[in-house]
Scaffold this motif. Structure first.
Motif, PDB file in Angstrom:
ATOM      1  N   ALA A   1       0.835  -1.200   0.000  1.00 62.75           N
ATOM      2  CA  ALA A   1       0.000   0.000   0.000  1.00 62.75           C
ATOM      3  C   ALA A   1       0.874   1.256   0.000  1.00 62.75           C
ATOM      4  O   ALA A   1       0.593   2.219  -0.724  1.00 62.75           O
ATOM      5  CB  ALA A   1      -0.917   0.000   1.219  1.00 62.75           C
ATOM      6  N   LEU A   2       1.959   1.239   0.814  1.00 63.56           N
ATOM      7  CA  LEU A   2       2.852   2.393   0.886  1.00 63.56           C
ATOM      8  C   LEU A   2       3.511   2.650  -0.465  1.00 63.56           C
ATOM      9  O   LEU A   2       3.639   3.803  -0.895  1.00 63.56           O
ATOM     10  CB  LEU A   2       3.911   2.144   1.965  1.00 63.56           C
ATOM     11  CG  LEU A   2       4.842   3.313   2.285  1.00 63.56           C
ATOM     12  CD1 LEU A   2       4.053   4.524   2.755  1.00 63.56           C
ATOM     13  CD2 LEU A   2       5.873   2.901   3.332  1.00 63.56           C
ATOM     14  N   ASP A   3       3.924   1.584  -1.156  1.00 66.20           N
ATOM     15  CA  ASP A   3       4.523   1.735  -2.493  1.00 66.20           C
ATOM     16  C   ASP A   3       3.541   2.403  -3.454  1.00 66.20           C
ATOM     17  O   ASP A   3       3.915   3.269  -4.255  1.00 66.20           O
ATOM     18  CB  ASP A   3       4.930   0.370  -3.041  1.00 66.20           C
ATOM     19  CG  ASP A   3       6.137  -0.213  -2.290  1.00 66.20           C
ATOM     20  OD1 ASP A   3       6.849   0.565  -1.624  1.00 66.20           O
ATOM     21  OD2 ASP A   3       6.334  -1.457  -2.371  1.00 66.20           O
ATOM     22  N   VAL A   4       2.291   1.971  -3.386  1.00 65.06           N
ATOM     23  CA  VAL A   4       1.278   2.523  -4.301  1.00 65.06           C
ATOM     24  C   VAL A   4       1.024   3.998  -3.990  1.00 65.06           C
ATOM     25  O   VAL A   4       0.940   4.831  -4.903  1.00 65.06           O
ATOM     26  CB  VAL A   4      -0.039   1.714  -4.207  1.00 65.06           C
ATOM     27  CG1 VAL A   4      -1.155   2.402  -4.987  1.00 65.06           C
ATOM     28  CG2 VAL A   4       0.165   0.301  -4.721  1.00 65.06           C
ATOM     29  N   PHE A   5       0.955   4.356  -2.701  1.00 65.03           N
ATOM     30  CA  PHE A   5       0.729   5.760  -2.340  1.00 65.03           C
ATOM     31  C   PHE A   5       1.905   6.635  -2.766  1.00 65.03           C
ATOM     32  O   PHE A   5       1.715   7.796  -3.150  1.00 65.03           O
ATOM     33  CB  PHE A   5       0.489   5.888  -0.833  1.00 65.03           C
ATOM     34  CG  PHE A   5      -0.862   5.395  -0.393  1.00 65.03           C
ATOM     35  CD1 PHE A   5      -2.006   5.723  -1.098  1.00 65.03           C
ATOM     36  CD2 PHE A   5      -0.984   4.607   0.754  1.00 65.03           C
ATOM     37  CE1 PHE A   5      -3.257   5.277  -0.682  1.00 65.03           C
ATOM     38  CE2 PHE A   5      -2.223   4.152   1.179  1.00 65.03           C
ATOM     39  CZ  PHE A   5      -3.371   4.483   0.452  1.00 65.03           C
ATOM     40  N   ASN A   6       3.121   6.076  -2.706  1.00 67.43           N
ATOM     41  CA  ASN A   6       4.293   6.828  -3.180  1.00 67.43           C
ATOM     42  C   ASN A   6       4.200   7.092  -4.673  1.00 67.43           C
ATOM     43  O   ASN A   6       4.618   8.151  -5.153  1.00 67.43           O
ATOM     44  CB  ASN A   6       5.578   6.064  -2.858  1.00 67.43           C
ATOM     45  CG  ASN A   6       5.945   6.184  -1.374  1.00 67.43           C
ATOM     46  OD1 ASN A   6       5.635   7.189  -0.735  1.00 67.43           O
ATOM     47  ND2 ASN A   6       6.597   5.161  -0.824  1.00 67.43           N
ATOM     48  N   MET A   7       3.640   6.114  -5.424  1.00 67.09           N
ATOM     49  CA  MET A   7       3.456   6.313  -6.866  1.00 67.09           C
ATOM     50  C   MET A   7       2.461   7.455  -7.116  1.00 67.09           C
ATOM     51  O   MET A   7       2.646   8.266  -8.037  1.00 67.09           O
ATOM     52  CB  MET A   7       2.932   5.032  -7.528  1.00 67.09           C
ATOM     53  CG  MET A   7       3.954   3.912  -7.599  1.00 67.09           C
ATOM     54  SD  MET A   7       3.251   2.406  -8.329  1.00 67.09           S
ATOM     55  CE  MET A   7       2.870   2.974  -9.987  1.00 67.09           C
ATOM     56  N   VAL A   8       1.435   7.530  -6.273  1.00 70.37           N
ATOM     57  CA  VAL A   8       0.452   8.608  -6.418  1.00 70.37           C
ATOM     58  C   VAL A   8       1.119   9.961  -6.185  1.00 70.37           C
ATOM     59  O   VAL A   8       0.884  10.921  -6.924  1.00 70.37           O
ATOM     60  CB  VAL A   8      -0.721   8.423  -5.419  1.00 70.37           C
ATOM     61  CG1 VAL A   8      -1.665   9.628  -5.460  1.00 70.37           C
ATOM     62  CG2 VAL A   8      -1.488   7.141  -5.717  1.00 70.37           C
ATOM     63  N   LEU A   9       2.014  10.028  -5.177  1.00 69.57           N
ATOM     64  CA  LEU A   9       2.705  11.280  -4.892  1.00 69.57           C
ATOM     65  C   LEU A   9       3.650  11.676  -6.014  1.00 69.57           C
ATOM     66  O   LEU A   9       3.843  12.872  -6.286  1.00 69.57           O
ATOM     67  CB  LEU A   9       3.482  11.156  -3.575  1.00 69.57           C
ATOM     68  CG  LEU A   9       2.618  11.119  -2.296  1.00 69.57           C
ATOM     69  CD1 LEU A   9       3.479  10.811  -1.075  1.00 69.57           C
ATOM     70  CD2 LEU A   9       1.911  12.467  -2.116  1.00 69.57           C
ATOM     71  N   GLU A  10       4.248  10.676  -6.666  1.00 64.48           N
ATOM     72  CA  GLU A  10       5.112  10.982  -7.815  1.00 64.48           C
ATOM     73  C   GLU A  10       4.304  11.599  -8.949  1.00 64.48           C
ATOM     74  O   GLU A  10       4.760  12.532  -9.618  1.00 64.48           O
ATOM     75  CB  GLU A  10       5.794   9.703  -8.312  1.00 64.48           C
ATOM     76  CG  GLU A  10       6.892   9.178  -7.395  1.00 64.48           C
ATOM     77  CD  GLU A  10       7.463   7.872  -7.906  1.00 64.48           C
ATOM     78  OE1 GLU A  10       7.187   7.536  -9.086  1.00 64.48           O
ATOM     79  OE2 GLU A  10       8.168   7.178  -7.145  1.00 64.48           O
ATOM     80  N   ILE A  11       3.098  11.059  -9.165  1.00 63.14           N
ATOM     81  CA  ILE A  11       2.244  11.562 -10.251  1.00 63.14           C
ATOM     82  C   ILE A  11       1.700  12.944  -9.899  1.00 63.14           C
ATOM     83  O   ILE A  11       1.645  13.850 -10.734  1.00 63.14           O
ATOM     84  CB  ILE A  11       1.083  10.579 -10.513  1.00 63.14           C
ATOM     85  CG1 ILE A  11       1.633   9.239 -11.012  1.00 63.14           C
ATOM     86  CG2 ILE A  11       0.085  11.157 -11.515  1.00 63.14           C
ATOM     87  CD1 ILE A  11       0.614   8.118 -11.017  1.00 63.14           C
ATOM     88  N   ASN A  12       1.296  13.118  -8.634  1.00 62.69           N
ATOM     89  CA  ASN A  12       0.681  14.378  -8.206  1.00 62.69           C
ATOM     90  C   ASN A  12       1.225  14.745  -6.829  1.00 62.69           C
ATOM     91  O   ASN A  12       0.632  14.389  -5.806  1.00 62.69           O
ATOM     92  CB  ASN A  12      -0.841  14.228  -8.165  1.00 62.69           C
ATOM     93  CG  ASN A  12      -1.513  15.552  -7.831  1.00 62.69           C
ATOM     94  OD1 ASN A  12      -0.859  16.585  -7.677  1.00 62.69           O
ATOM     95  ND2 ASN A  12      -2.834  15.503  -7.721  1.00 62.69           N
ATOM     96  N   PRO A  13       2.352  15.446  -6.769  1.00 66.15           N
ATOM     97  CA  PRO A  13       2.975  15.790  -5.477  1.00 66.15           C
ATOM     98  C   PRO A  13       2.069  16.625  -4.577  1.00 66.15           C
ATOM     99  O   PRO A  13       2.259  16.658  -3.368  1.00 66.15           O
ATOM    100  CB  PRO A  13       4.215  16.594  -5.889  1.00 66.15           C
ATOM    101  CG  PRO A  13       4.473  16.196  -7.316  1.00 66.15           C
ATOM    102  CD  PRO A  13       3.150  15.923  -7.913  1.00 66.15           C
TER     103      PRO A  13
END
Length: 547
Positions: A534-546
């Motif tokens: 889950a943490l990996d996926v949320f980090n991907m979201v932050l990369e897309i939209n900081p």
């Protein structure tokens, strides 16, 4: 095209006493529920469709008066069909044409103080401006009854005339009288030929239809039929003439096709004519359906009373017939109600005699339908809102609005929803349902996530089904790929996290950087206890939209 309007400007009416007053731009006021408050001249100008029936009744009553024989009529018609208008004009006709033969007495529309036979005859004396104090001073009820009738007989002999009594809502009046009082009343009518009576009722009620009731088979029944489209058109033109409605005919032509469809849908209730007229004069379209359905809702007490008057088996048969929407054969009703065909046939014949249904021979079969089409609309309105859409509402919207108007209405309502006006959700669901094909998918895609956000999951599932149907019909692969995201969000609400994860992965197969799908996938993984994933996926979201 004007789209902003409130309900009051559509109906231009206010609540008063026994009904609605419809105020027009001229000095004339139309009393939609109390036509007796309008002048005789206006009533005559607004009278359409029943001229022949009025003429025939006047002739029959006149002939009977000349032959010194009584007559008893019951005018039956649905609420809002024009019974009061008809009865009031009949009263005027008798008053003008037979002053040397008849004494017309018209009672109030609601006579709550009559609950004994004596009360009726005392009221007739009061309407005739006779002092009743001596009669009412008598101690015994039978003495009062006898004295009142004798006084009326004396008046009849002295003037050489007979009484003709006009009574509205006979079913309500009879409901106030015990069976013993009704027996007294019938006995007096049979023994004294100085009384005739013309009454109205919305239906044939048990006091008249049951074999053991005093007034069984007593009245000659006259049914008031719904208006045809041409009669509705004629009435609207007459309203315009009275009101000096400039340009009405030009506007009428623009709406003619819509009103024709509405008459087919709702039947020809004169009360709805006023609504149609306001729609045309106003030239505005928003909230028209609210005004229309408000009128239907006002029929609730009447329609509920109809069901209460029926036996259990009749209720089921009647309700099943309504559910067919149009006509149905006894066999179809039998199969759906699980009642034997012979019993269905017997009850349908009884319901037709009492005026609830109409039979229509079609080839070798006979089909039945509910006499009043507004009943079907009301019945559907009473169903709970959810996956069962009120089909009549959809029919109404499609009949009344153009394609462009429907698109504009959806746009306006959606803007209100985005501004936080949750109350428009139900309307949006209807508007989305009937959008033209080229706009329907777009409307559903906007509406579905809002329904999920507001927790209207049943409605959201319904819209997703419609999206799937649209995608299949149009073979739109792009639309098809958008649907799993919404299914996954519903699974999240339902705590079905494995199913939600699968749905979000389907969306991500087509677009690995789909921000909403990734965020929701992270939520699903977290709820499954897979915190590192889950943490990996949320980090991907932050990369897309900081942000």
């Amino acid at each position: 095209m004007t789209l902003k309007m409130d309900l009051s400007s559509i109906l231009k009416c206010c609540r008063t006493g026994g009904g609605y007053i419809m105020a027009m731009s001229s000095d004339i006021i139309f009393y939609r529920y109390s036509p007796e408050n309008m002048s005789e001249d206006i009533l005559r100008k607004l009278f359409v469709g029943r001229e022949k029936l009025l003429e025939d009744l006047v002739k029959e009553i006149g002939n009977a008066a000349e032959n010194k024989t009584p007559r008893f009529y019951l005018v039956v018609g649905a609420r809002g069909i024009g019974k009061s208008h008809f009865l009031t004009l009949l009263y005027y006709e008798i008053e003008h044409k037979f002053p040397s033969l008849l004494i017309p007495v018209k009672l109030a529309e609601e006579e709550y103080s009559i609950y004994r036979a004596s009360d009726l005859f005392v009221r007739i004396l009061e309407e005739y401006s006779k002092d009743t104090s001596d009669i009412l001073s008598l101690e015994e009820e039978d003495e009062i009854l006898h004295a009142a009738v004798e006084q009326l007989k004396l008046i009849s002999r002295k003037d050489g005339k007979r009484f003709i009594i006009f009574v509205e809502n006979l079913h309500e009046l009879f409901k106030q009288l015990e069976k013993e009082e009704l027996q007294k009343l019938r006995s007096i009518f049979q023994k004294n030929d100085i009384f005739s009576l013309v009454a109205t009722a919305p239906l044939i009620f048990p006091s008249l239809s049951e074999h053991d009731e005093p007034f069984y088979n007593f009245f000659h029944i006259q049914h008031l039929k719904e208006f045809s489209y041409h009669e509705i058109r004629e009435l609207m033109q007459k309203i315009a003439e009275i009101e000096n409605g400039e340009g009405f005919l030009e506007k009428l032509e623009q709406y003619e096709e819509r009103i024709h469809g509405m008459v087919h849908l709702t039947g020809g209730s004169p009360r709805l004519v006023f609504l149609f007229y306001d729609m045309i004069i106003g030239g505005e379209i928003e909230n028209i359906e609210k005004a229309f359905f408000k009128i239907i809702d006002e029929h609730t007490p009447f329609f509920q009373e109809i069901f209460q008057m029926l036996t259990g088996q009749q209720r089921l048969i009647f309700d099943v017939l309504i559910s067919f929407g149009e006509t149905a054969t006894p066999k179809q009703i039998s199969e759906k109600s699980r009642i034997k065909l012979q019993s269905v046939n017997t009850q349908l014949r009884r319901l037709e005699i009492d005026g609830y249904v109409i039979s229509r021979p079609m080839g070798r079969h006979t089909k039945y339908e509910v006499r009043e089409r507004l009943f079907r609309i009301w019945r559907e309105m009473r169903q709970p809102f959810g996956r069962k859409r009120v089909s009549i509402m959809l029919d109404f919207l499609q009949l009344w609005y153009t394609t462009e108007e429907l698109k504009e209405l959806f746009k306006i309502k959606f803007e209100l929803l985005e501004a936080g006006e949750k109350s428009v959700l139900k309307e949006l669901c209807y508007y989305a349902e009937i959008q033209p094909p080229e706009f329907k998918a777009e409307a559903l895609l906007k509406l579905t996530p809002k329904l999920i956000y507001f927790g209207e999951l049943e409605e959201a599932v319904y819209e997703i089904t419609k999206l799937k149907e649209t995608a299949a019909q149009t073979k739109d692969k792009e639309l098809e790929n958008k649907i799993p995201l919404y299914e996954g969000q519903i699974f999240l609400y339902e705590k079905k996290f494995e199913e939600a994860l699968e749905a979000f992965n389907m969306t991500l197969e087509e677009n690995p950087r789909h921000e909403d799908a990734l965020f929701n996938k992270g939520l699903a993984l977290g709820n499954l206890g897979k915190y590192e994933e889950a943490l990996d996926v949320f980090n991907m979201v932050l990369e897309i939209n900081p942000k």
